[in-house]
Design a protein around this motif. Structure first.
Motif, mmCIF file in Angstrom:
data_model
loop_
_atom_site.group_PDB
_atom_site.id
_atom_site.type_symbol
_atom_site.label_atom_id
_atom_site.label_comp_id
_atom_site.label_asym_id
_atom_site.label_seq_id
_atom_site.Cartn_x
_atom_site.Cartn_y
_atom_site.Cartn_z
ATOM 1 N N ASP A 75 20.885 2.652 -3.358
ATOM 2 C CA ASP A 75 19.747 1.936 -2.767
ATOM 3 C C ASP A 75 19.395 2.490 -1.381
ATOM 4 N N THR A 76 20.204 3.399 -0.881
ATOM 5 C CA THR A 76 19.933 3.996 0.424
ATOM 6 C C THR A 76 18.604 4.743 0.417
ATOM 7 N N ALA A 77 17.734 4.385 1.351
ATOM 8 C CA ALA A 77 16.396 4.976 1.399
ATOM 9 C C ALA A 77 15.640 4.406 2.597
ATOM 10 N N VAL A 78 14.519 5.014 2.891
ATOM 11 C CA VAL A 78 13.554 4.386 3.791
ATOM 12 C C VAL A 78 12.684 3.471 2.931
ATOM 13 N N TYR A 79 12.589 2.227 3.333
ATOM 14 C CA TYR A 79 11.814 1.239 2.598
ATOM 15 C C TYR A 79 10.488 0.992 3.316
ATOM 16 N N TYR A 80 9.413 1.096 2.554
ATOM 17 C CA TYR A 80 8.071 0.915 3.084
ATOM 18 C C TYR A 80 7.420 -0.319 2.468
ATOM 19 N N CYS A 81 6.663 -1.004 3.277
ATOM 20 C CA CYS A 81 5.785 -2.063 2.797
ATOM 21 C C CYS A 81 4.395 -1.456 2.631
ATOM 22 N N ALA A 82 3.738 -1.778 1.536
ATOM 23 C CA ALA A 82 2.414 -1.228 1.276
ATOM 24 C C ALA A 82 1.555 -2.265 0.572
ATOM 25 N N ALA A 83 0.259 -2.065 0.605
ATOM 26 C CA ALA A 83 -0.658 -3.054 0.023
ATOM 27 C C ALA A 83 -1.928 -2.412 -0.496
ATOM 28 N N ARG A 84 -2.580 -3.150 -1.362
ATOM 29 C CA ARG A 84 -3.906 -2.778 -1.848
ATOM 30 C C ARG A 84 -4.733 -4.057 -1.923
ATOM 31 N N GLY A 85 -5.986 -3.936 -1.571
ATOM 32 C CA GLY A 85 -6.850 -5.110 -1.552
ATOM 33 C C GLY A 85 -7.377 -5.455 -2.917
ATOM 34 N N THR A 86 -6.481 -5.890 -3.809
ATOM 35 C CA THR A 86 -6.858 -6.278 -5.156
ATOM 36 C C THR A 86 -5.907 -7.363 -5.639
ATOM 37 N N TYR A 87 -6.354 -8.163 -6.598
ATOM 38 C CA TYR A 87 -5.559 -9.295 -7.077
ATOM 39 C C TYR A 87 -4.207 -8.845 -7.622
ATOM 40 N N TRP A 88 -4.217 -7.749 -8.395
ATOM 41 C CA TRP A 88 -2.968 -7.234 -8.969
ATOM 42 C C TRP A 88 -3.174 -5.791 -9.381
ATOM 43 N N THR A 89 -2.139 -4.984 -9.201
ATOM 44 C CA THR A 89 -2.221 -3.591 -9.597
ATOM 45 C C THR A 89 -0.828 -3.092 -9.931
ATOM 46 N N ASP A 90 -0.768 -1.941 -10.549
ATOM 47 C CA ASP A 90 0.520 -1.333 -10.848
ATOM 48 C C ASP A 90 1.281 -1.073 -9.559
ATOM 49 N N CYS A 91 2.580 -1.288 -9.603
ATOM 50 C CA CYS A 91 3.413 -1.142 -8.411
ATOM 51 C C CYS A 91 3.864 0.315 -8.278
ATOM 52 N N VAL A 92 2.927 1.169 -7.974
ATOM 53 C CA VAL A 92 3.200 2.589 -7.796
ATOM 54 C C VAL A 92 2.549 3.050 -6.500
ATOM 55 N N PRO A 93 3.161 4.030 -5.830
ATOM 56 C CA PRO A 93 2.657 4.414 -4.503
ATOM 57 C C PRO A 93 1.188 4.824 -4.488
ATOM 58 N N GLU A 94 0.751 5.522 -5.526
ATOM 59 C CA GLU A 94 -0.623 6.051 -5.518
ATOM 60 C C GLU A 94 -1.681 4.962 -5.616
ATOM 61 N N ARG A 95 -1.274 3.728 -5.938
ATOM 62 C CA ARG A 95 -2.238 2.633 -6.028
ATOM 63 C C ARG A 95 -2.424 1.907 -4.700
ATOM 64 N N MET A 96 -1.551 2.186 -3.719
ATOM 65 C CA MET A 96 -1.592 1.481 -2.442
ATOM 66 C C MET A 96 -2.410 2.250 -1.425
ATOM 67 N N ASN A 97 -3.126 1.521 -0.574
ATOM 68 C CA ASN A 97 -3.909 2.218 0.445
ATOM 69 C C ASN A 97 -3.652 1.726 1.856
ATOM 70 N N TYR A 98 -2.684 0.822 2.037
ATOM 71 C CA TYR A 98 -2.232 0.447 3.372
ATOM 72 C C TYR A 98 -0.713 0.591 3.402
ATOM 73 N N TRP A 99 -0.194 1.201 4.458
ATOM 74 C CA TRP A 99 1.240 1.473 4.531
ATOM 75 C C TRP A 99 1.798 1.122 5.900
ATOM 76 N N GLY A 100 3.037 0.622 5.897
ATOM 77 C CA GLY A 100 3.775 0.465 7.131
ATOM 78 C C GLY A 100 4.519 1.738 7.463
#
Length: 124
Positions: free
Chosen positions: A90-115
């Motif tokens: 589980d060792t890793a850098v953990y990022y919070c990310a978001a997309r302005g939509t009700y629901w989407t696939d939980c994959v990095p390429e779907r997110m457009n806001y990142w911490g």
């Protein structure tokens, strides 16, 4: 412009627990999917868990099911990731990310806001 700030990372022994927090600000629309993603050294970034900020619907990658729990506190504009029974993998850098939509696939390429990310190290 949605802004996300992670906290709660650190060093923990195998079998231990950590809780990550993602404080969000700047909501401009009514619907968001917010999630946790991680990137280990030499590996691609992967989706760990996502939550529909409006409905509370959740998803998890198979490797963390039964160990990690995602939740949100709407009053505090915060999304949490409770991580139990942590393993060295589980060792890793953990990022919070978001997309302005009700629901989407939980994959990095779907997110457009990142911490900026927070480091989690699981080691004895």
């Amino acid at each position: 412009q949605l802004q996300l700030v992670e906290s709660g990372g650190g060093l923990v022994q195998p079998g231990g627990s950590l809780r990550l927090s993602c404080a969000a600000s700047g909501f401009t629309s009514g619907y968001y999917t917010i999630g946790w993603f991680r990137q280990a050294p030499g590996k691609e970034r992967e989706g760990v868990s996502c939550i529909s900020y409006n409905s509370g619907t959740t998803s998890y990658v198979d490797s963390v099911k039964g160990r990690f729990t995602i939740s949100r506190d709407i009053a505090k504009n915060t999304v949490y990731l409770q991580m139990n029974n942590l393993k060295p993998e589980d060792t890793a850098v953990y990022y919070c990310a978001a997309r302005g939509t009700y629901w989407t696939d939980c994959v990095p390429e779907r997110m457009n806001y990142w911490g900026e990310g927070t480091l989690v190290t699981v080691s004895s």
